[in-house]
Design a protein around this motif. Structure first.
Motif, PDB file in Angstrom:
ATOM      1  N   GLY A 283       0.841  -1.187   0.000  1.00 27.38           N
ATOM      2  CA  GLY A 283       0.000   0.000   0.000  1.00 27.38           C
ATOM      3  C   GLY A 283       0.873   1.232   0.000  1.00 27.38           C
TER       4      GLY A 283
ATOM      5  N   VAL B  31      -7.130  -1.463  -3.301  1.00 22.07           N
ATOM      6  CA  VAL B  31      -6.021  -1.449  -4.257  1.00 22.07           C
ATOM      7  C   VAL B  31      -6.585  -1.578  -5.664  1.00 22.07           C
ATOM      8  CG1 VAL B  31      -3.916  -2.624  -5.015  1.00 22.07           C
ATOM      9  CG2 VAL B  31      -4.460  -2.485  -2.578  1.00 22.07           C
TER      10      VAL B  31
ATOM     11  N   GLU C 107      -1.697  -4.934  -6.966  1.00 22.95           N
ATOM     12  CA  GLU C 107      -2.610  -6.024  -6.637  1.00 22.95           C
ATOM     13  C   GLU C 107      -2.012  -7.369  -7.015  1.00 22.95           C
ATOM     14  OE1 GLU C 107      -7.339  -6.323  -6.431  1.00 22.95           O
ATOM     15  OE2 GLU C 107      -6.578  -5.855  -8.421  1.00 22.95           O
TER      16      GLU C 107
END
Length: 373
Positions: A62, A231, A237
């Protein structure tokens, strides 16, 4: 670790945490085991510029700013609230933060409709109370109280699932940093439990639960909010799905190849379904699934295990499509109709134009829908 179904992060990465602690010469707040810089490095992984003797793998995928803001919050006297859609990695981030900071991520209260104030503060061992009366020895401390006494991180999962009375019990803990025990005599030295330096609370909240038990303004003021978005970047991802899949294969000791082409098919399918859901005019036209990365991992996990135990020990597009339909079709007939429309309107034209794994994926999806209809 082989004796544990799922080892907490502080056990799973114990050797790495020990090594990071041994080379960490940066300033540390309170009783933290690692400095903020090392906590960030443990979670996000190392880079060549860090100049370390060994590589530290990335564990949470992230934006770096989310992790940094979370760490800074925990270094202050405010609680941390991680909020976002289901499957965005809030709980995993909370676990990693706790493991790195205090080497204990298991001081957890799970918020449900049945969670009571006792789960946040303390309860009593009835048999000991009958035998010896109320005392600290007959008290059963909550995970939050245990974290206070140890100067550690307490976690509260799904805060908005707990009732407002239970939520309000956190206000005094976050503000005053102590818990009164009125059952003990006022002259008793243990009738107040004070928090030690390093204590903080990491709570998580599902943004889809908004309106279930909204947080009061008083409680909101005592938390720093860090919103974790879904995401949407395909590269990020793909890294998350690949990371979790490799863990799954190791845990189950499965030797099975996941072709990159099938991973692309899975990623594209979820991207298509999210776009369709965003364009839908009503809830009936949307899948009940949040279409999160976690659900994507669940689809792949189901397909891998099915291939390993009942297939030819090779992941196929047919099995992947069957897993996707089985995992995402939660309402009948609404979800089945949405998936059927997706197969006919998107997958069928793509299978004709691109070929590859799409024709087999189309056939597997149609067969799964026919079975469930």
């Amino acid at each position: 670790m082989s004796d544990l179904l799922r080892a907490p992060a502080e056990i799973k990465y114990a050797e790495e945490l020990d090594w990071l602690e041994s080379i960490d010469d940066n300033p540390k707040p309170f009783s933290w085991r690692l400095s903020p810089k090392m906590v960030r490095l443990f979670i996000l992984g190392s880079e060549r510029a860090d100049g370390l003797e060994r590589e530290v793998a990335q564990k949470w995928f992230g934006d770096r700013s989310f992790v940094e803001r979370a760490i800074v919050t925990l270094a202050s006297d405010r609680g941390l609230l991680l909020i976002g859609d289901p499957g965005t990695g809030k709980s995993w981030l909370a676990e990693l933060l706790s493991a790195a900071i205090c080497r204990n991520s298991t001081l957890v209260v799970q918020g449900t409709a049945g969670t009571t104030e006792d789960h946040i503060k303390y309860s009593w061992n009835v048999s000991m109370v009958i035998a010896k009366g109320q005392s600290r020895e007959s008290m059963i401390p909550s995970p939050i109280m245990t974290a206070m006494e140890a100067g550690a991180i307490g976690r509260f999962e799904e805060l908005t699932r707990a009732t407002s009375d239970v939520q309000d019990a956190l206000i005094s803990i976050l503000s005053e940093k102590y818990i009164s025990v009125p059952e003990l005599d006022s002259d008793h030295s243990d009738n107040i439990v004070f928090a030690k330096p390093g204590f903080s609370v990491i709570a998580t909240a599902n943004s889809r639960d908004r309106g279930v038990n909204d947080l009061s303004s008083a409680l909101k003021r005592r938390f720093n909010f860090v919103r974790i978005p879904v995401v949407t970047n395909k590269k990020s991802e793909a890294e998350i799905v690949r990371f979790r899949t490799e863990e799954l294969l190791r845990r189950h000791q499965i030797e099975l190849d996941v072709p990159p082409t099938l991973l692309d098919v899975l990623l594209q399918s979820f991207a298509d379904l999210r776009a369709s859901s965003a364009a839908a005019g009503s809830d009936d036209e949307k899948l009940e699934s949040a279409l999160s990365t976690a659900e994507q991992i669940g689809v792949l996990e189901d397909a891998i295990l099915h291939s390993n135990f009942f297939g030819e020990r090779a992941l196929t597009a047919h099995t992947l499509a069957s897993s996707l339909v089985g995992s995402l079709a939660r309402r009948e007939p609404e979800d089945l109709a949405i998936l059927n429309k997706y197969l006919h309107g998107v997958v069928e034209p793509r299978s004709k134009e691109e070929g590859g794994s799409w024709p087999e994926f189309l056939a597997g999806g149609r067969e799964a829908i026919a079975t469930l209809s």
